[in-house]
Design an enzyme around this catalytic site. Structure first.
Site, PDB file in Angstrom:
ATOM      1  N   LYS A  76       0.848  -1.198   0.000  1.00  0.00           N
ATOM      2  CA  LYS A  76       0.000   0.000   0.000  1.00  0.00           C
ATOM      3  C   LYS A  76       0.881   1.245   0.000  1.00  0.00           C
ATOM      4  CE  LYS A  76      -4.008   1.953   2.498  1.00  0.00           C
ATOM      5  NZ  LYS A  76      -4.926   1.772   3.654  1.00  0.00           N
ATOM      6  N   SER A 151      -9.847   1.670   2.606  1.00  0.00           N
ATOM      7  CA  SER A 151      -8.978   2.439   1.753  1.00  0.00           C
ATOM      8  C   SER A 151      -7.899   1.634   1.033  1.00  0.00           C
ATOM      9  CB  SER A 151      -8.302   3.542   2.568  1.00  0.00           C
ATOM     10  OG  SER A 151      -7.451   2.974   3.554  1.00  0.00           O
ATOM     11  N   SER A 175      -9.998  -0.670   6.830  1.00  0.00           N
ATOM     12  CA  SER A 175      -9.421  -0.539   5.496  1.00  0.00           C
ATOM     13  C   SER A 175      -8.716  -1.756   4.934  1.00  0.00           C
ATOM     14  CB  SER A 175      -8.457   0.641   5.452  1.00  0.00           C
ATOM     15  OG  SER A 175      -9.184   1.828   5.306  1.00  0.00           O
TER      16      SER A 175
HETATM   17  N1  GLN Z   1     -13.198   3.912   5.904  1.00  0.00           N
HETATM   18  C1  GLN Z   1     -12.674   4.381   7.146  1.00  0.00           C
HETATM   19  C2  GLN Z   1     -12.289   5.838   7.014  1.00  0.00           C
HETATM   20  O1  GLN Z   1     -12.572   6.376   6.017  1.00  0.00           O
HETATM   21  C3  GLN Z   1     -11.506   3.535   7.567  1.00  0.00           C
HETATM   22  C4  GLN Z   1     -10.273   3.869   6.862  1.00  0.00           C
HETATM   23  C5  GLN Z   1      -9.108   3.057   7.270  1.00  0.00           C
HETATM   24  O2  GLN Z   1      -9.237   2.029   7.940  1.00  0.00           O
HETATM   25  N2  GLN Z   1      -7.943   3.561   6.924  1.00  0.00           N
HETATM   26  O3  GLN Z   1     -11.727   6.435   7.878  1.00  0.00           O
END
Ligand code: GLN
Length: 491
Positions: A76, A151, A175
């Site tokens: 990532k 994400s 995410s």
């Molecule tokens: N979807 C969640 C957010 O937008 C989690 C994101 C994540 O785990 N980095 O914050």
């Protein structure tokens, strides 16, 4: 046209490492294969948009006898690498080359693994669909009209498209687990403190944890096994010894008490996802697990709590991108304030700005106690819910990973709250610091459905064993969604 060849479910990373270590294939054989597939998947008018940058051949070093000997791994883009840029899919970090390397990336290389490239993501990991990337969205390899989740959407898609058997993501509120469920792959979020965050670009430091993706439970476990454990460079990393998780995968579920929280099976849950998850529970019961209805009463406060705490921490972590210390500097600014303002206005996307504003507000004098202080208290209540359940004899909890299968591109971008609600079942683990895993448990209209196991802190072994058993029990039913779609034909 078959764009991706896929990996045999029974070989994957283990078989690759074996073949490399006995000298059956060249150390860079699988890396070169993965690079070719990555280029193919990301080219043309129907490009999936998985990678932001790709490694050059042979950049992995010569190790041929580690746990990941010659295994290609996608990383990532919020994990620092020395040879490839680390942009967090943000324009503000365009072209940024880190002078150091994340501990997990170093350990990956020491175990013989090969970095294939850096994967697309929601900007600074804020989002649930990878549509918040400052560069391009990623499409779901199972159905290219749909999002891969987020994400860590690029990493999940890299595994789902058969480019790599394993990938790194980060999980602050879901995410890793949510994109794993959308893409029909496995995603693990370890216990907070289990894996070093050194070199992971901070989003919300008290919630962030590096996680792993795999085509199978074993693939995701193998990568985690190679990188977990204490790191003096991360003061929140634990000194606990890392158990032999790979060895514990066959522990079975006989006599295991699986808690099923009523708060996760409500009206918000898609009825087909509900059905698929209940069938998975039935398989577990037949295999000797005890299924017990439980209650985690503060669950409904989890999303609002998370969306105070995560933006609050983000607003402070992102203060460093000012066009001076880090970040692309606005060229025409005439004063120091102008540099800050112009650089940040241009560099950050809409969602990142929204989070910074939310977080700054929550932390501001006069509102701090009402928002941040209160959210901290609710966080303890949520952790307490889990504590009580473990004390009552529940070994693991089983839930859906997300209330719906993958949604369409563009479907939720106008309504941030509907986007935030896709994290409803995943943010609790981050708030409580406990480990979680998502694995494919079935499909609804060709789209994969993920089921989630949660376990007490430091008890990954239990959760991985349960997931590995369920994966085997579901063998034969098509648990990964559309295998014969535009890209899945070769699986
Ligand atoms: N979807 C969640 C957010 O937008 C989690 C994101 C994540 O785990 N980095 O914050």
């Amino acid at each position: 046209m078959t764009r991706t060849a896929g990996f045999d479910r029974h070989s994957g990373s283990r078989e690759m490492a074996r073949r490399v270590s006995v000298g059956e294939v060249e150390p860079d054989h699988f890396l070169e294969e993965a690079l070719a597939r990555a280029r193919e998947a990301d080219s043309g008018t129907d490009a999936l948009g998985i990678f932001l940058s790709l490694s050059r051949k042979g950049s992995g070093g010569g190790q041929v006898d580690g746990l990941l000997a010659g295994v290609p791994v996608a990383v990532k883009d919020n994990l620092c690498t020395r040879e490839l840029p680390t942009t967090c899919a943000s324009r503000i970090l365009e072209g940024y080359l880190s002078p150091f390397e994340a501990t997990v990336v170093r350990r990956l290389r020491e175990a013989g693994g090969r970095v294939v490239g850096k994967t697309n993501m929601d900007e600074f990991a804020m989002g649930s669909s990878t549509e918040n990337s400052g560069y391009r969205p990623t499409r779901n390899p199972r159905d290219s009209a749909r999002v891969p989740g987020g994400s860590s959407g690029g990493s999940a898609a890299a595994v789902a498209a058969g480019i790599v058997p394993c990938a790194f993501g980060s999980d602050t509120g879901g995410s890793v687990r949510q994109p794993a469920s959308f893409c029909g792959v496995v995603g693990i979020k370890p216990t907070y403190g289990r894996v070093s965050r050194y070199g992971l670009v901070a989003f919300a430091s008290s919630l962030d944890q590096v996680g792993t993706f795999g085509a199978t439970v074993e693939d995701a476990t193998r990568l985690l096994q190679a990188v977990a454990g204490h790191d003096p460079r991360d003061s929140t990393s634990s000194e606990r010894a890392v158990p032999d998780w790979l060895g514990a995968l066959d522990s079975g579920v006989e006599g295991l008490t699986v808690g099923v929280p009523e708060e996760y099976f409500t009206d918000e849950l898609d009825s087909e996802v509900d059905r698929v998850c209940r069938e998975a529970l039935e398989r577990l019961r037949e295999a000797g697990a005890r299924i017990r209805e439980i209650s985690l009463p503060h669950t409904r406060y989890a999303v609002p709590t998370y969306y105070i705490l995560a933006p609050a921490e983000a607003s402070s972590n992102l203060a460093r991108y000012d066009g001076v210390r880090y970040g692309v500097r606005a060229p025409e600014a005439e004063s120091i304030e102008g540099v800050y303002e112009e650089s940040r206005t241009r560099g950050f996307g809409e969602e990142v700005v929204r989070r910074i504003m939310l977080g700054t507000f929550a932390l501001s004098a006069g509102y701090y106690d009402a928002y941040y202080g209160r959210a901290q208290k609710v966080r303890s209540l949520i952790a307490g819910d889990f504590e009580r359940v473990w004390e009552a004899g529940v070994d693991v909890v089983f839930t859906p990973t997300s209330p719906t299968p993958a949604f369409r591109l563009g479907e939720r971008t106008r309504d941030p709250v509907s986007m935030y609600l896709s994290d409803i079942y995943t943010v609790t683990a981050n708030l409580a610091g406990i480990p979680g895993i998502s694995l494919p448990v079935g499909a609804v209209e060709g789209l994969p459905v993920g089921g989630q196991f949660l376990a007490p802190m430091w008890e990954e072994a239990r959760m991985l064993g349960a997931a590995h058993t369920l994966e085997a029990l579901l063998e034969g039913t098509p648990p990964r969604g559309n295998e014969a779609g535009r890209n899945g034909g070769g699986r």
